[in-house]
Design a protein around this motif. Structure first.
Motif, PDB file in Angstrom:
ATOM      1  N   ASN A   4      10.482   9.963   1.159  1.00  0.00           N
ATOM      2  CA  ASN A   4       9.978   8.438   1.116  1.00  0.00           C
ATOM      3  C   ASN A   4       8.703   8.368   0.129  1.00  0.00           C
ATOM      4  OD1 ASN A   4      12.317   7.990   2.765  1.00  0.00           O
ATOM      5  ND2 ASN A   4      11.003   8.255   4.522  1.00  0.00           N
ATOM      6  N   TYR A  59       5.185   6.591  -0.841  1.00  0.00           N
ATOM      7  CA  TYR A  59       4.211   5.589  -0.431  1.00  0.00           C
ATOM      8  C   TYR A  59       2.915   5.308  -1.309  1.00  0.00           C
ATOM      9  CZ  TYR A  59       6.359   6.586   4.188  1.00  0.00           C
ATOM     10  OH  TYR A  59       7.228   6.426   4.996  1.00  0.00           O
ATOM     11  N   GLU A  72       5.641   1.966   2.459  1.00  0.00           N
ATOM     12  CA  GLU A  72       6.535   2.697   1.731  1.00  0.00           C
ATOM     13  C   GLU A  72       7.001   1.806   0.434  1.00  0.00           C
ATOM     14  OE1 GLU A  72      11.126   3.368   3.028  1.00  0.00           O
ATOM     15  OE2 GLU A  72       9.606   4.448   4.312  1.00  0.00           O
ATOM     16  N   THR A  73       7.212   2.387  -0.687  1.00  0.00           N
ATOM     17  CA  THR A  73       7.462   1.942  -1.821  1.00  0.00           C
ATOM     18  C   THR A  73       8.976   2.497  -2.271  1.00  0.00           C
ATOM     19  OG1 THR A  73       6.379   3.655  -3.316  1.00  0.00           O
ATOM     20  CG2 THR A  73       4.885   1.567  -2.597  1.00  0.00           C
ATOM     21  N   HIS A 126      12.811   4.667  -0.631  1.00  0.00           N
ATOM     22  CA  HIS A 126      13.326   5.252   0.687  1.00  0.00           C
ATOM     23  C   HIS A 126      14.213   6.441   0.035  1.00  0.00           C
ATOM     24  CE1 HIS A 126      14.214   5.716   4.570  1.00  0.00           C
ATOM     25  NE2 HIS A 126      15.626   5.609   4.293  1.00  0.00           N
TER      26      HIS A 126
END
Length: 201
Positions: free
Chosen positions: A153, A155, A165-166, A168
């Motif tokens: 993930n 960030y 979070e940018t 996933h």
């Protein structure tokens, strides 16, 4: 033979979930994701790894993967079901279940985040694992493998300086430091080589 994975080694349990006090720190290469109370062993392959407990207690979370146990399987060639060696003592080759797309192309190296499966538990894994039931996989043996990346993930920081979070479950190569610096690794990706179709008993 059981048709359900009762206690799969790489599957997490509810009571193994931990808080992730994420923050950014300034490192030699620039801003880097860390924990506010980070420990040295929480970084491997120059990337921060997701924290998780090891109690194996509570509800089994079938559709998730335990980060530390998955990484241990990938590094040591351990079975995803029982956590023991997936290497055949007679041949020295590792039993591995690969995607259906592999069929007919055993010459090429393949990246995977799925751990090996020992010969004794291939049938059980094929029957019960939700990921393996999505398609018709190929049972192989592997001569060698090496780490090449992580599922992570990603960030960043919002305008208020909060960690957000940018991305996933993004595949990130170990040769991509600009992404590793803002990644929280959840699974190790290895490239398997010297693949051969498994001999059916």
């Amino acid at each position: 033979m059981s048709t359900q994975l009762r206690k799969p080694y790489v599957t997490p349990y509810a009571e193994e979930s931990l808080d992730l006090p994420l923050a950014f720190e300034w490192a030699a290469e620039g801003p880097r994701l860390t924990y506010r109370d980070a420990l040295p062993q929480e970084r491997m392959f120059k990337v921060l790894w997701a924290r998780c407990g090891t109690a194996r207690a509570g509800k089994i979370l079938w559709h998730l993967v335990h980060t530390l146990r998955q990484r241990r399987c990938m590094l040591r060639g351990l079975c995803r079901v029982c956590g023991k060696s997936a290497t055949d003592p007679d041949t020295g080759r590792i039993s591995w279940i690969m995607p259906a797309a592999l069929a007919g192309d055993f010459r090429s190296p393949w990246p995977t985040a799925h751990p090996p499966t020992c010969k004794a538990h291939v049938g059980e894994a094929l029957t019960a694992c939700p990921y393996l039931r999505r398609e018709v996989p190929v049972v192989c043996t592997v001569g060698d493998y090496s780490p090449v990346g992580v599922l992570a993930n990603l960030y960043g920081e919002d305008d208020g300086g909060r960690v957000v979070e940018t991305g996933h479950q993004i595949p990130v190569g170990l040769d991509e430091p600009h992404l590793l610096n803002r990644a929280l690794a959840t699974q190790l990706i290895v490239r398997v080589t010297d693949l051969q179709p498994a001999v059916q008993d």
